[in-house]
Design a protein around this motif. Structure first.
Motif, PDB file in Angstrom:
ATOM      1  N   MET A   1       0.811  -1.186   0.000  1.00  0.00           N
ATOM      2  CA  MET A   1       0.000   0.000   0.000  1.00  0.00           C
ATOM      3  C   MET A   1       0.846   1.237   0.000  1.00  0.00           C
ATOM      4  SD  MET A   1      -2.988   0.865   2.665  1.00  0.00           S
ATOM      5  CE  MET A   1      -2.299   0.020   4.013  1.00  0.00           C
ATOM      6  N   GLY A   2       2.021   1.204   0.537  1.00  0.00           N
ATOM      7  CA  GLY A   2       2.809   2.425   0.629  1.00  0.00           C
ATOM      8  C   GLY A   2       2.234   3.347   1.657  1.00  0.00           C
ATOM      9  N   LYS A   3       2.594   4.626   1.597  1.00  0.00           N
ATOM     10  CA  LYS A   3       2.180   5.556   2.628  1.00  0.00           C
ATOM     11  C   LYS A   3       1.053   6.431   2.146  1.00  0.00           C
ATOM     12  CE  LYS A   3       6.501   5.335   4.914  1.00  0.00           C
ATOM     13  NZ  LYS A   3       6.536   5.167   6.293  1.00  0.00           N
ATOM     14  N   ARG A   4       0.233   6.849   3.045  1.00  0.00           N
ATOM     15  CA  ARG A   4      -0.928   7.609   2.650  1.00  0.00           C
ATOM     16  C   ARG A   4      -1.561   8.374   3.781  1.00  0.00           C
ATOM     17  NH1 ARG A   4      -5.096   4.410   4.312  1.00  0.00           N
ATOM     18  NH2 ARG A   4      -4.571   2.262   4.566  1.00  0.00           N
ATOM     19  N   SER A   5      -2.594   9.183   3.480  1.00  0.00           N
ATOM     20  CA  SER A   5      -3.507   9.832   4.413  1.00  0.00           C
ATOM     21  C   SER A   5      -2.967  10.992   5.224  1.00  0.00           C
ATOM     22  CB  SER A   5      -4.076   8.825   5.409  1.00  0.00           C
ATOM     23  OG  SER A   5      -4.781   7.847   4.763  1.00  0.00           O
ATOM     24  N   VAL A   6      -1.689  11.389   5.074  1.00  0.00           N
ATOM     25  CA  VAL A   6      -1.240  12.563   5.792  1.00  0.00           C
ATOM     26  C   VAL A   6      -1.961  13.788   5.237  1.00  0.00           C
ATOM     27  CG1 VAL A   6       0.735  13.985   6.373  1.00  0.00           C
ATOM     28  CG2 VAL A   6       1.026  11.549   6.144  1.00  0.00           C
ATOM     29  N   PRO A   7      -2.620  14.579   6.078  1.00  0.00           N
ATOM     30  CA  PRO A   7      -3.324  15.753   5.569  1.00  0.00           C
ATOM     31  C   PRO A   7      -2.363  16.749   4.939  1.00  0.00           C
ATOM     32  CG  PRO A   7      -3.964  15.253   7.827  1.00  0.00           C
ATOM     33  CD  PRO A   7      -2.763  14.418   7.516  1.00  0.00           C
ATOM     34  N   GLU A   8      -2.809  17.438   3.912  1.00  0.00           N
ATOM     35  CA  GLU A   8      -1.972  18.435   3.265  1.00  0.00           C
ATOM     36  C   GLU A   8      -2.069  19.762   4.014  1.00  0.00           C
ATOM     37  OE1 GLU A   8      -1.578  18.335  -1.014  1.00  0.00           O
ATOM     38  OE2 GLU A   8      -3.372  17.118  -1.057  1.00  0.00           O
ATOM     39  N   THR A   9      -1.012  20.529   3.965  1.00  0.00           N
ATOM     40  CA  THR A   9      -1.012  21.833   4.622  1.00  0.00           C
ATOM     41  C   THR A   9      -0.925  22.931   3.575  1.00  0.00           C
ATOM     42  OG1 THR A   9       1.359  21.539   4.951  1.00  0.00           O
ATOM     43  CG2 THR A   9      -0.069  21.029   6.807  1.00  0.00           C
ATOM     44  N   SER A  10       0.210  23.061   2.914  1.00  0.00           N
ATOM     45  CA  SER A  10       0.375  24.093   1.894  1.00  0.00           C
ATOM     46  C   SER A  10       1.278  23.559   0.806  1.00  0.00           C
ATOM     47  CB  SER A  10       1.016  25.340   2.527  1.00  0.00           C
ATOM     48  OG  SER A  10       2.387  25.106   2.769  1.00  0.00           O
ATOM     49  N   PRO A  11       1.286  24.199  -0.354  1.00  0.00           N
ATOM     50  CA  PRO A  11       2.157  23.742  -1.429  1.00  0.00           C
ATOM     51  C   PRO A  11       3.634  23.791  -1.063  1.00  0.00           C
ATOM     52  CG  PRO A  11       0.483  25.230  -2.263  1.00  0.00           C
ATOM     53  CD  PRO A  11       0.412  25.309  -0.769  1.00  0.00           C
ATOM     54  N   ASN A  12       3.986  24.545  -0.031  1.00  0.00           N
ATOM     55  CA  ASN A  12       5.383  24.681   0.353  1.00  0.00           C
ATOM     56  C   ASN A  12       5.740  23.824   1.557  1.00  0.00           C
ATOM     57  OD1 ASN A  12       5.906  26.679  -1.632  1.00  0.00           O
ATOM     58  ND2 ASN A  12       4.866  28.182  -0.346  1.00  0.00           N
ATOM     59  N   ALA A  13       4.917  22.781   1.833  1.00  0.00           N
ATOM     60  CA  ALA A  13       5.195  21.912   2.973  1.00  0.00           C
ATOM     61  C   ALA A  13       6.572  21.283   2.817  1.00  0.00           C
ATOM     62  CB  ALA A  13       4.131  20.824   3.064  1.00  0.00           C
ATOM     63  N   GLY A  14       7.219  21.004   3.941  1.00  0.00           N
ATOM     64  CA  GLY A  14       8.588  20.532   3.929  1.00  0.00           C
ATOM     65  C   GLY A  14       8.710  19.056   3.607  1.00  0.00           C
ATOM     66  N   PRO A  15       9.938  18.511   3.694  1.00  0.00           N
ATOM     67  CA  PRO A  15      10.171  17.112   3.365  1.00  0.00           C
ATOM     68  C   PRO A  15       9.494  16.199   4.377  1.00  0.00           C
ATOM     69  CG  PRO A  15      12.118  18.084   4.374  1.00  0.00           C
ATOM     70  CD  PRO A  15      11.161  19.206   4.123  1.00  0.00           C
ATOM     71  N   HIS A  16       9.386  14.921   4.006  1.00  0.00           N
ATOM     72  CA  HIS A  16       8.701  13.966   4.869  1.00  0.00           C
ATOM     73  C   HIS A  16       9.416  13.825   6.206  1.00  0.00           C
ATOM     74  CE1 HIS A  16       6.274  10.588   6.069  1.00  0.00           C
ATOM     75  NE2 HIS A  16       7.379   9.945   6.376  1.00  0.00           N
ATOM     76  N   ILE A  17       8.656  13.946   7.276  1.00  0.00           N
ATOM     77  CA  ILE A  17       9.176  13.771   8.628  1.00  0.00           C
ATOM     78  C   ILE A  17       8.377  12.656   9.275  1.00  0.00           C
ATOM     79  CG2 ILE A  17       9.582  14.869  10.861  1.00  0.00           C
ATOM     80  CD1 ILE A  17       9.415  17.582   9.404  1.00  0.00           C
TER      81      ILE A  17
ATOM     82  N   PRO B   1     -13.749  30.296   4.704  1.00  0.00           N
ATOM     83  CA  PRO B   1     -12.413  30.676   5.173  1.00  0.00           C
ATOM     84  C   PRO B   1     -12.045  29.906   6.438  1.00  0.00           C
ATOM     85  CG  PRO B   1     -13.699  32.620   4.612  1.00  0.00           C
ATOM     86  CD  PRO B   1     -14.648  31.461   4.565  1.00  0.00           C
ATOM     87  N   GLY B   2     -10.825  29.370   6.469  1.00  0.00           N
ATOM     88  CA  GLY B   2     -10.347  28.660   7.639  1.00  0.00           C
ATOM     89  C   GLY B   2     -10.651  27.178   7.642  1.00  0.00           C
ATOM     90  N   ASP B   3     -11.571  26.726   6.804  1.00  0.00           N
ATOM     91  CA  ASP B   3     -11.895  25.299   6.735  1.00  0.00           C
ATOM     92  C   ASP B   3     -10.871  24.565   5.877  1.00  0.00           C
ATOM     93  OD1 ASP B   3     -14.086  25.721   8.280  1.00  0.00           O
ATOM     94  OD2 ASP B   3     -15.579  25.332   6.701  1.00  0.00           O
ATOM     95  N   ALA B   4     -10.839  23.233   6.040  1.00  0.00           N
ATOM     96  CA  ALA B   4      -9.999  22.409   5.175  1.00  0.00           C
ATOM     97  C   ALA B   4     -10.474  22.549   3.734  1.00  0.00           C
ATOM     98  CB  ALA B   4     -10.073  20.954   5.618  1.00  0.00           C
ATOM     99  N   HIS B   5      -9.591  22.280   2.804  1.00  0.00           N
ATOM    100  CA  HIS B   5      -9.961  22.368   1.393  1.00  0.00           C
ATOM    101  C   HIS B   5     -11.150  21.451   1.138  1.00  0.00           C
ATOM    102  CE1 HIS B   5      -9.786  22.151  -2.954  1.00  0.00           C
ATOM    103  NE2 HIS B   5      -8.897  23.139  -2.955  1.00  0.00           N
ATOM    104  N   PRO B   6     -12.153  21.899   0.392  1.00  0.00           N
ATOM    105  CA  PRO B   6     -13.355  21.082   0.171  1.00  0.00           C
ATOM    106  C   PRO B   6     -13.094  19.767  -0.556  1.00  0.00           C
ATOM    107  CG  PRO B   6     -13.365  23.041  -1.223  1.00  0.00           C
ATOM    108  CD  PRO B   6     -12.274  23.235  -0.223  1.00  0.00           C
ATOM    109  N   ALA B   7     -11.944  19.641  -1.218  1.00  0.00           N
ATOM    110  CA  ALA B   7     -11.632  18.398  -1.941  1.00  0.00           C
ATOM    111  C   ALA B   7     -10.947  17.360  -1.062  1.00  0.00           C
ATOM    112  CB  ALA B   7     -10.752  18.705  -3.150  1.00  0.00           C
ATOM    113  N   THR B   8     -10.637  17.696   0.181  1.00  0.00           N
ATOM    114  CA  THR B   8      -9.849  16.810   1.041  1.00  0.00           C
ATOM    115  C   THR B   8     -10.449  15.418   1.140  1.00  0.00           C
ATOM    116  OG1 THR B   8      -9.091  18.692   2.359  1.00  0.00           O
ATOM    117  CG2 THR B   8      -8.894  16.513   3.354  1.00  0.00           C
TER     118      THR B   8
END
Length: 333
Positions: free
Chosen positions: A1-17, A200-207
């Motif tokens: 399956m690999g990795k999945r489901s981490v919520p997105e924050t912004s297009p400039n999010a950092g490397p995988h931690i 405004p302030g809600d998670a992206h509607p496509a999440t």
């Protein structure tokens, strides 16, 4: 399956931690000399930490893009690190030739590197083909979005994404694809936002919709259940299993796997009590969540939960989906 489901924050999010890393290491301590299977290798964050703590690691992943990370650990920890290509649902078979195993760690989250690679099609924040396939093989998200009837699509979004407005979203998707096939991530994200709006302030509607499509494309719930039972078959008495999940649907499955009585019917106190089956997992730790310090360093950890348990001497169970709360798409064959 690999990795999945981490919520997105912004297009400039950092490397995988790797999330809850200290807690994962503590779940297997002491690590010196132990043999651990990292069933969801990704960028190798858990594997590296386990190796640095003195363990030997057998890592598994089906994503071809992880090869550079595996090669780096092979060079640095020669003799203590092994990489096997495959899915963690088969981890017992994949590690059968590598001797006894002391522990298994599974991080059921999409890695940041996958989110950040627009061409993989996981992100609703980056323009890319509507793909979402972990292995690059089989049916894509575009195939589902453009091929499913409205009711089937709505049922999928509701079951796998808990999207309450799934029917309206499905109607907008079907209407949009009558003009031309929906082929990119941002195109689909815009359709969903048009369907249900954005506050405004809600998670992206496509999440939730993107989560549902990704889960369906990669058969992630099937993989999770198969992987949990594979770990149960693999580990002997005293072996430890640690599982990190990123949303309630996954966590419910893991919770009930460790404690089957959580998913069974309640017994009336007025009737004779039935004898429960032998416990396969003991010393099941209380669920752990990231603290404020970790969340400040890594916002993508915010929904992560760690559950861990110790294998008993009871024989492994046959794979069983009932009682685990695995979501079912209504009307699916």
């Amino acid at each position: 399956m690999g990795k999945r489901s981490v919520p997105e924050t912004s297009p400039n999010a950092g490397p995988h931690i790797p999330v809850l890393l200290d807690e994962v290491l503590a779940a297997f301590a002491p690590l010196e000399g132990k043999r651990i299977v990292d069933g969801t290798f990704g960028a190798g964050g858990y594997s590296r930490a386990l190796l640095q703590a003195g363990a030997s690691v057998i890592a598994i992943d089906r994503d071809p893009s992880v090869k550079p990370f595996a090669d780096a650990l092979l060079a640095e920890f020669s003799g203590r690190f092994t990489f096997v290509a495959g899915t963690f649902s088969e981890l017992d078979a994949l590690t059968a030739e590598h001797g006894s195993i002391d522990g298994v760690v599974l991080d059921i989250g999409v890695s940041s590197m996958q989110l950040d690679e627009a061409e993989r099609g996981f992100s609703f924040m980056r323009e890319g083909p509507l793909d979402m396939r972990m292995s690059g093989e089989g049916e894509s998200a575009a195939d589902l979005v453009n091929g499913l009837e409205a009711e089937a699509l709505a049922n999928l979004l509701y079951a796998f994404g808990e999207e309450r407005k799934s029917r309206r979203i499905a109607q907008f998707i079907v209407a949009a694809r009558e003009t031309a096939p929906i082929e990119t991530t941002l195109e689909l994200a815009r359709i969903i936002e048009k369907a249900i709006g954005r506050k405004p302030g809600d998670a992206h509607p496509a999440t939730r919709s993107f989560q549902a499509l990704r889960i369906a494309v990669n058969a992630e719930f099937d993989q999770l259940v198969e992987g949990l039972f594979a770990a149960e078959r693999l580990l002997g008495e005293g072996g430890r299993l640690a599982v990190i999940t990123f949303h309630s649907l996954e966590d419910r499955i893991v919770k009930r796997f460790f404690d089957p009585e959580k998913g069974g019917p309640a017994q009336s106190r007025h009737l004779p009590q039935t004898q429960g089956e032998a416990l396969r997992w003991i010393d099941v730790a209380k669920a752990r969540k990231p603290g404020e310090a970790e969340l400040s360093r890594n916002p993508r950890a915010r929904s992560s939960i760690l559950r861990a348990g110790t294998r008993s001497d009871a024989p492994a169970r046959a794979v069983k989906f009932t009682g685990l709360g695995v979501p079912v798409v209504r009307g699916a064959a």
